[in-house]
Design an enzyme around this catalytic site. Structure first.
Site: not given
Length: 303
Positions: A73, A118, A223
């Site tokens: 991200h 992710d 993130s």
């Protein structure tokens, strides 16, 4: 090449390591006088700021002389490595630290726009030398996972939300947040409203859930932050944060499990090794509760 006083099985060794005096997951906390105020330094020496066109974009962690672990991200704006650089060896974003260019961004091949897979790696153009302010965090192998109820720390520079306020505040100093690992099934029950038609669960095997315990929420802009747990005086990055929830909604946080991606990381970085076992186990809840309270109180007067 083992560090004196440590079981070799607890330590991640890097084949490229040239200095025997440094090992992963170790801290060298000291105090510095900044504008007449005492501040901590070296508490989280693996913490890295990812800069996009010179501005802080994400948090990440140093795992190797030339590699940084983070979340996909972080690269929503661009996937061109020339747009990014990293800064490390700092407690505050305004400090002069070690700045390095990024030569390659490696994104997990199974990542889509959803929550799963992710995880990403950054390869640095130049190799990093270890120092009291710059050291790698340890990584777990697939079998080493935080047990339910374990108390760990989330670290990052992103926006935070006080438990008594709903207004996000930018964090220019490195912040730490205590979290407790909870059962993934509890997460699935809480996030049922996000299930697609016919879907039985949202939380997959590569995810871990945790609840906020003290201080600030890891709400926005965090993130890539590392969630670390201490095992036998060694800090291990068990989780990678991609910031899904916020305490103002009283939701549990969903994070990427680092141990799930051991083989993938090994494929990208051939000379990195992982923690193989946790010895006597994670520190007791009673001890950690006292430790967290002491560190939290100590951090308040530093702000």
């Amino acid at each position: 090449m083992a560090l004196a006083g440590h079981d070799p099985d607890h330590i991640v060794y890097l084949a490229s390591c040239c200095c025997p005096s440094w090992a992963c997951g170790q801290t060298n906390i000291s105090c510095e006088n900044v504008k007449g105020k005492l501040v901590e330094a070296g508490k989280w020496p693996w913490q890295v700021s990812i800069l996009f066109l010179g501005a802080n974009n994400c948090s990440s962690s140093l795992i190797h002389h030339q590699w940084v672990l983070t979340a996909v991200h972080c690269f929503q704006r661009s996937k061109d490595p020339r747009s990014y650089s990293v800064k490390m060896g700092i407690q505050r974003l305004s400090e002069n630290g070690t700045d390095l260019s990024v030569t390659c961004i490696v994104i997990h091949e199974d990542f889509t726009s959803l929550m799963s897979q992710d995880i990403a790696l950054l390869k640095l153009r130049d190799s990093v030398s270890w120092s009291p302010l710059i050291q790698p965090v340890c990584l777990p192998n697939p079998k080493l996972k935080p047990s339910l109820g374990s108390m760990c720390w989330m670290i990052g520079w992103g926006q935070t939300i006080s438990l008594s306020s709903e207004t996000p505040q930018p964090s220019y100093s490195l912040k730490e947040v205590a979290v407790k690992i909870v059962n993934n099934e509890i997460c699935n029950q809480q996030y049922k409203f996000l299930f697609l038609k016919g879907q039985k669960k949202l939380i997959r095997n590569d995810m871990i859930c945790a609840s906020l315990q003290w201080g600030m929420d890891t709400c926005q802009g965090n993130s890539g932050s590392s969630l670390v747990c201490q095992v036998n005086h060694t800090w291990i990055q068990m989780v990678l944060n991609w910031s899904f929830s916020s305490s103002r909604h009283h939701f549990l946080g969903i994070y990427t499990s680092t141990s799930h991606f051991t083989d993938w990381i090994k494929t990208q970085i051939s000379d990195v090794r992982f923690v193989s076992r946790a010895g006597p186990g994670f520190l007791s809840l009673v001890f950690l509760t006292g430790y967290i309270l002491l560190v939290s109180l100590g951090s308040l007067w530093l702000l």
